[in-house]
Scaffold this motif. Sequence first.
Motif, PDB file in Angstrom:
ATOM      1  N   ALA A  60       0.948  -1.425   0.070  1.00 24.06           N
ATOM      2  CA  ALA A  60       0.020   0.074  -0.027  1.00 24.06           C
ATOM      3  C   ALA A  60       0.948   1.315  -0.331  1.00 24.06           C
ATOM      4  CB  ALA A  60      -0.994  -0.021   1.131  1.00 24.06           C
ATOM      5  N   GLU A  61       0.646   2.171  -0.457  1.00 25.83           N
ATOM      6  CA  GLU A  61       0.925   3.752  -0.640  1.00 25.83           C
ATOM      7  C   GLU A  61       0.180   4.736  -0.032  1.00 25.83           C
ATOM      8  OE1 GLU A  61       2.332   5.374  -3.831  1.00 25.83           O
ATOM      9  OE2 GLU A  61       3.696   3.060  -4.708  1.00 25.83           O
ATOM     10  N   LEU A  62       0.202   5.043   1.165  1.00 26.01           N
ATOM     11  CA  LEU A  62      -0.478   6.217   1.880  1.00 26.01           C
ATOM     12  C   LEU A  62       0.213   7.653   2.108  1.00 26.01           C
ATOM     13  CD1 LEU A  62      -0.232   4.108   5.327  1.00 26.01           C
ATOM     14  CD2 LEU A  62      -2.555   3.598   3.090  1.00 26.01           C
ATOM     15  N   VAL A  63      -0.721   8.536   2.424  1.00 30.43           N
ATOM     16  CA  VAL A  63      -0.580   9.674   2.803  1.00 30.43           C
ATOM     17  C   VAL A  63      -1.050  10.295   4.166  1.00 30.43           C
ATOM     18  CG1 VAL A  63      -0.796  12.278   1.946  1.00 30.43           C
ATOM     19  CG2 VAL A  63      -0.467  10.579   0.263  1.00 30.43           C
ATOM     20  N   GLN A  64       0.368  10.568   5.037  1.00 26.63           N
ATOM     21  CA  GLN A  64      -0.032  11.163   6.429  1.00 26.63           C
ATOM     22  C   GLN A  64      -0.518  12.139   7.109  1.00 26.63           C
ATOM     23  OE1 GLN A  64       1.586   6.811   7.652  1.00 26.63           O
ATOM     24  NE2 GLN A  64      -0.110   7.209   9.550  1.00 26.63           N
ATOM     25  N   ALA A  65      -0.140  12.306   7.667  1.00 25.83           N
ATOM     26  CA  ALA A  65      -0.235  14.358   8.521  1.00 25.83           C
ATOM     27  C   ALA A  65       1.250  13.447   9.138  1.00 25.83           C
ATOM     28  CB  ALA A  65      -0.892  14.320   9.469  1.00 25.83           C
TER      29      ALA A  65
END
Length: 188
Positions: free
Chosen positions: A75-80
């Motif tokens: 998976a590829e995620l964008v988090q803060a």
Amino acid sequence: MTNDDNPAAKPPFSYPVKVGNISANPVTVKVAADDRERKGLAEVWQVLEVKSLKAEVYLSRWKKDGVRVKGQVEAELVQACVVTLEPVESRIDEQFDQIFVPEGSKLARVIAKDAAEMVLDPDGPDLPEEFAGDAIDIGEAVAEFAALAIDPYPRKSGVEFDDHIESSADSKNDRPNPFAALKDWKKD
């Protein structure tokens, strides 16, 4: 593998597989989340965005009624970022292995000599997961294993907590000591 908040709610990423179609020879299943499913997973996982989620899963029979699910999730995620709240990209690449047994199966029970004590090996295999009906939701299992691999404290590279100092031993506090009123008391 149930949603505890609302049992009737469908998980955001679902791919049911009929248990009757699984034989002793492993079957390979490739799954990938579409746009709608990735948006739903982002909400559930409380991340800014799920760019991709895919898995290659091998399904085979386990003992008489069980099913072994083994595979790789990516998976590829964008988090803060926990420091700056700026977007941080992260990648998940995890292997998983889980046994599923029908609801009420004796294979799901832990047999202990003393009924009051249960001993679990933290490094040993997980207990079998129970499923209801005649299908296992592979999508939900993949999503759970991906969720377990999410970094709970993502930080942008090079960013530190330099500007925030809790307190130092040599600095004087303006607050009075709560025990100062007790210093003159003596026990008779």
